[in-house]
Motif scaffolding. Structure first.
Motif, PDB file in Angstrom:
ATOM      1  N   CYS A   1       0.867  -1.178   0.000  1.00  0.00           N
ATOM      2  CA  CYS A   1       0.000   0.000   0.000  1.00  0.00           C
ATOM      3  C   CYS A   1       0.900   1.223   0.000  1.00  0.00           C
ATOM      4  O   CYS A   1       1.724   1.390   0.886  1.00  0.00           O
ATOM      5  CB  CYS A   1      -0.901  -0.009   1.227  1.00  0.00           C
ATOM      6  SG  CYS A   1      -1.839   1.518   1.441  1.00  0.00           S
ATOM      7  N   THR A   2       0.729   2.037  -0.998  1.00  0.00           N
ATOM      8  CA  THR A   2       1.578   3.215  -1.135  1.00  0.00           C
ATOM      9  C   THR A   2       0.816   4.484  -0.785  1.00  0.00           C
ATOM     10  O   THR A   2       1.306   5.582  -1.006  1.00  0.00           O
ATOM     11  CB  THR A   2       2.098   3.311  -2.589  1.00  0.00           C
ATOM     12  OG1 THR A   2       0.979   3.197  -3.463  1.00  0.00           O
ATOM     13  CG2 THR A   2       3.074   2.190  -2.896  1.00  0.00           C
ATOM     14  N   CYS A   3      -0.392   4.320  -0.260  1.00  0.00           N
ATOM     15  CA  CYS A   3      -1.194   5.500   0.075  1.00  0.00           C
ATOM     16  C   CYS A   3      -0.535   6.294   1.200  1.00  0.00           C
ATOM     17  O   CYS A   3       0.004   5.724   2.138  1.00  0.00           O
ATOM     18  CB  CYS A   3      -2.583   5.089   0.564  1.00  0.00           C
ATOM     19  SG  CYS A   3      -3.535   4.184  -0.642  1.00  0.00           S
TER      20      CYS A   3
ATOM     21  N   TYR B   1      -9.672   0.997   5.957  1.00  0.00           N
ATOM     22  CA  TYR B   1      -9.063   1.210   4.646  1.00  0.00           C
ATOM     23  C   TYR B   1      -9.884   0.501   3.561  1.00  0.00           C
ATOM     24  O   TYR B   1     -10.286  -0.652   3.726  1.00  0.00           O
ATOM     25  CB  TYR B   1      -7.637   0.657   4.689  1.00  0.00           C
ATOM     26  CG  TYR B   1      -6.902   0.783   3.383  1.00  0.00           C
ATOM     27  CD1 TYR B   1      -6.604   2.031   2.866  1.00  0.00           C
ATOM     28  CD2 TYR B   1      -6.497  -0.343   2.672  1.00  0.00           C
ATOM     29  CE1 TYR B   1      -5.920   2.158   1.675  1.00  0.00           C
ATOM     30  CE2 TYR B   1      -5.811  -0.234   1.480  1.00  0.00           C
ATOM     31  CZ  TYR B   1      -5.533   1.023   0.984  1.00  0.00           C
ATOM     32  OH  TYR B   1      -4.862   1.147  -0.190  1.00  0.00           O
TER      33      TYR B   1
ATOM     34  N   CYS C   1      -5.408  -0.242  -2.873  1.00  0.00           N
ATOM     35  CA  CYS C   1      -4.141  -0.732  -3.446  1.00  0.00           C
ATOM     36  C   CYS C   1      -4.164  -2.246  -3.684  1.00  0.00           C
ATOM     37  O   CYS C   1      -3.170  -2.809  -4.139  1.00  0.00           O
ATOM     38  CB  CYS C   1      -2.967  -0.377  -2.540  1.00  0.00           C
ATOM     39  SG  CYS C   1      -2.599   1.381  -2.499  1.00  0.00           S
TER      40      CYS C   1
HETATM   41 ZN    ZN Z   1      -3.117   2.016  -0.462  1.00  0.00          ZN
END
Ligand code: ZN
Ligand code: GLU
Length: 276
Positions: free
Chosen positions: A101-103, A122, A126
């Motif tokens: 997850c790059t959020c 969440y 992603c």
């Molecule tokens: Zn994410």
């Protein structure tokens, strides 16, 4: 050869602030449960939260527990167990149970995800992203995938009885942080198994986390303990006791000359009167 103790409990504070009455209550609860059964009570310092963790706090914790008249055995702090977290996280990666997850925090807050037991859940935006070793990212558990693979799981709380694991309450939790090889959920689950904890005691505020821990135990083939979620000690206004609300720390009480043994007795009485 002596047989292992029947009951092993633990108190697992994070050294990012002083302990308060609620912590004393939790520690006494776990301690007494083990001692009544001639078992063992362990102290595990959960100190992987880098800059927020300070060793001075852990030293104070030991003075606090001693002051309350508790006896315990120290086990390795989490900062010494990072290799085992990495190994287990690697297993989850190999099983395809996690995704990167790059959020950013702001992105997650802006996703307007549904509210769960512990705040925002969440949305899984992603999910399906491929792992890229060159791009550091947090790893999240793919709850749907895990549930499909494992089917229905049950766990036992001594107060609530048999509980069907419903990790969707918390959603796709982070298991590996971008900056750390484990989150609380992964580290605590691995440690409880490594420490031979038979009965996990903690406040009902962490009840929903247990669903996730039960899933992780099944995925990682770890032993399944029993749980005792005890009521969270509240102040006179029914609020959770916390430092930010100005309740004195155990250290303050200890240093002001208060008698720790009688405080411990009061907390035991209060618990008995609350009927739990
Ligand atoms: Zn994410
Ligand atoms: N380190 C966690 C805390 O202080 C421990 C929670 C648990 O007992 O699992 O909240």
């Amino acid at each position: 050869m002596t047989s292992p103790p029947s009951i092993v409990t633990r108190f697992a504070p994070s050294p990012n602030g002083h302990l308060h009455l609620g912590h004393a209550f939790s520690a006494i609860y776990a301690h007494d449960m083990a001692k009544r059964a001639d078992g063992e009570f362990l102290l595990r310092i959960e100190d992987i939260d880098g800059p927020r963790s300070r060793p001075e706090f852990a030293d104070e914790f030991r003075r606090d527990l001693e002051w309350l008249g508790l006896e315990w055995r120290d086990v390795a702090p989490q900062s010494q167990r990072l290799d085992s977290y990495e190994a287990m996280a690697g297993q989850l990666v190999d099983m395809g149970m996690v995704y990167p997850c790059t959020c950013t925090r702001a992105e997650i807050a802006g996703l307007k995800d549904r509210r769960g037991a512990d705040g925002l859940v969440y949305a899984g935006s992603c999910r399906g992203l491929p792992l890229d070793p060159d791009r550091p990212a947090a790893l999240r558990l793919d709850i749907d995938r895990a549930m499909e693979t494992l089917g229905e799981l049950i766990w036992t709380d001594e107060e609530a009885g048999s509980v069907i694991a419903d990790p969707r309450e918390l959603g796709d939790v982070v298991l590996v942080r971008k900056d750390l090889p484990a989150s609380y959920h992964l580290a605590a689950t691995i440690d409880d198994a490594a420490d031979g904890i038979t009965t996990v005691t903690r406040g009902t505020d962490l009840f929903s986390s247990t669903h996730v821990h039960r899933i992780l135990q099944e995925l990682l083939e770890l032993p399944v303990p029993h749980w005792h979620h005890h009521p969270v000690l509240l102040d006179d206004d029914g609020q959770k006791l916390a430092k930010r609300r100005g309740s004195p720390s155990l250290k303050d009480r200890r240093e002001s000359g208060e008698d720790g043994l009688s405080l411990a007795e009061q907390l035991r009485m209060q618990h008995m009167q609350s009927g739990t």
